[in-house]
Enzyme design. Structure first.
Site, PDB file in Angstrom:
ATOM      1  CE1 TYR A 150      -0.600   7.065   1.340  1.00  0.00           C
ATOM      2  CE2 TYR A 150       1.368   6.530   2.603  1.00  0.00           C
ATOM      3  CZ  TYR A 150       0.365   6.168   1.716  1.00  0.00           C
ATOM      4  OH  TYR A 150       0.340   4.886   1.213  1.00  0.00           O
ATOM      5  CE  LYS A 156       0.601   1.584   1.532  1.00  0.00           C
ATOM      6  NZ  LYS A 156       0.017   0.298   1.115  1.00  0.00           N
TER       7      LYS A 156
END
Ligand SMILES: NC(=O)c1ccc[n+]([C@@H]2O[C@H](COP(=O)([O-])OP(=O)(O)OC[C@H]3O[C@@H](n4cnc5c(N)ncnc54)[C@H](O)[C@@H]3O)[C@@H](O)[C@H]2O)c1
Length: 260
Positions: free
Chosen positions: A161, A168
């Site tokens: 990720y 995020k």
């Protein structure tokens, strides 16, 4: 406490949904669910190249407004909110369902992410939500609900990720601060954290299939989520039934986040 509930529950609510690229987009699930509960929609498309893929969906959903929006182009976001203000004079619901990081920065580890790649990812995937909130708030004079899409990688390390983890995390923190600042105006702000879904954005992540398998294995409900699961959750949170809920990260992942 007395709550007046229209029927259907979002009848006449005005919703701006940003992030429909195709019929697999999470934003499309949100738009569909909001429409089914009675909301009027404004949808955007990224570019002339994207337009033919989004226009038929906007038509099927009877979107009142269909506007170009690339948040990295100066003035486009302001134009969208100008058009919303002129058409409706108000806004009740805002869905931010967009993210981007340059491929070379996304696919290497965080250590190898360039400063410009980091800044681009942060600007398009996070700060654009803050800009949208600032433009949306004056139109939400009767209160409203704002959503931004996050992911589990904000809080725990999810292999591959990479830069999107810190981005995020910043987005979820931004939701908390916006909820705090906008709460007194009756505006609620939610980070929504869906489990992995096969979308175009997800196809940029290395070994995404492994993530899907892992999510299905871990989820107590035993299966993956779909875009309508995310849409219905947003739709519920936009209703008066959820009028005292704000600022948190709401997982729509079949419970996978609770399992070690
Ligand atoms: N797919 C998943 O597994 C998953 C899981 C959790 C969270 N999310 C998040 O959900 C959101 C939506 O992604 P998706 O999975 O539906 O993929 P998607 O590819 O369908 O949607 C991403 C959208 O971002 C838009 N976008 C990119 N750059 C933009 C820019 N400069 N200006 C305006 N729009 C821009 C694209 O046009 C597209 O509509 C993203 O924030 C993503 O990080 C996705």
């Amino acid at each position: 406490m007395q709550i007046t509930i229209p029927h259907p529950v979002l009848k006449g609510a005005k919703a701006l949904v940003v992030g429909v690229a195709n019929d697999s987009s999470i934003a499309y699930g949100c738009a569909k669910a909001l429409r089914e509960l009675g909301a009027d929609l404004a949808l955007t498309y990224l570019s002339e190249k994207a337009r033919p893929h989004v226009e038929p969906l906007a038509r099927d959903l009877d979107a009142t407004l269909f506007l170009p929006l690339d948040v990295s182009v100066d003035g486009q976001l302001e134009s969208v909110f100008d058009a919303v203000g002129k058409q409706w004079g108000e806004l009740d619901i805002l869905v931010h369902s967009i993210a981007f990081a340059p491929k070379e920065d996304l696919q290497g580890g965080l250590l190898d992410c360039s400063a410009s790649g980091f800044a681009t990812a942060m600007d398009i995937s996070c700060h654009s939500f803050v800009r949208m909130a600032k433009l949306a708030a004056p139109l939400m004079s009767d209160g409203g609900t704002m959503f931004a899409m996050s992911y589990y990688g904000a809080n725990r390390v999810v292999p591959n990720y990479n830069v999107m983890g810190p981005v995020k995390a910043a987005l979820e923190a931004a939701c908390r601060y916006l909820a705090y600042e906008l709460g007194p105006q009756g505006i609620r702000v939610h980070a929504i954290s869906p489990g992995p879904l096969k979308t175009r954005a997800a196809s940029g992540l290395k070994d995404f299939e492994l993530l899907l398998n892992e999510a299905a294995r871990k989820a107590p409900v035993g299966e993956l989520v779909d875009i309508m699961d995310v849409g219905w959750t947003c739709a519920y949170l936009a209703t008066p039934f959820a009028r005292r809920v704000t600022g948190g990260t709401v997982y729509v992942d079949g419970g996978a986040n609770i399992v070690a």
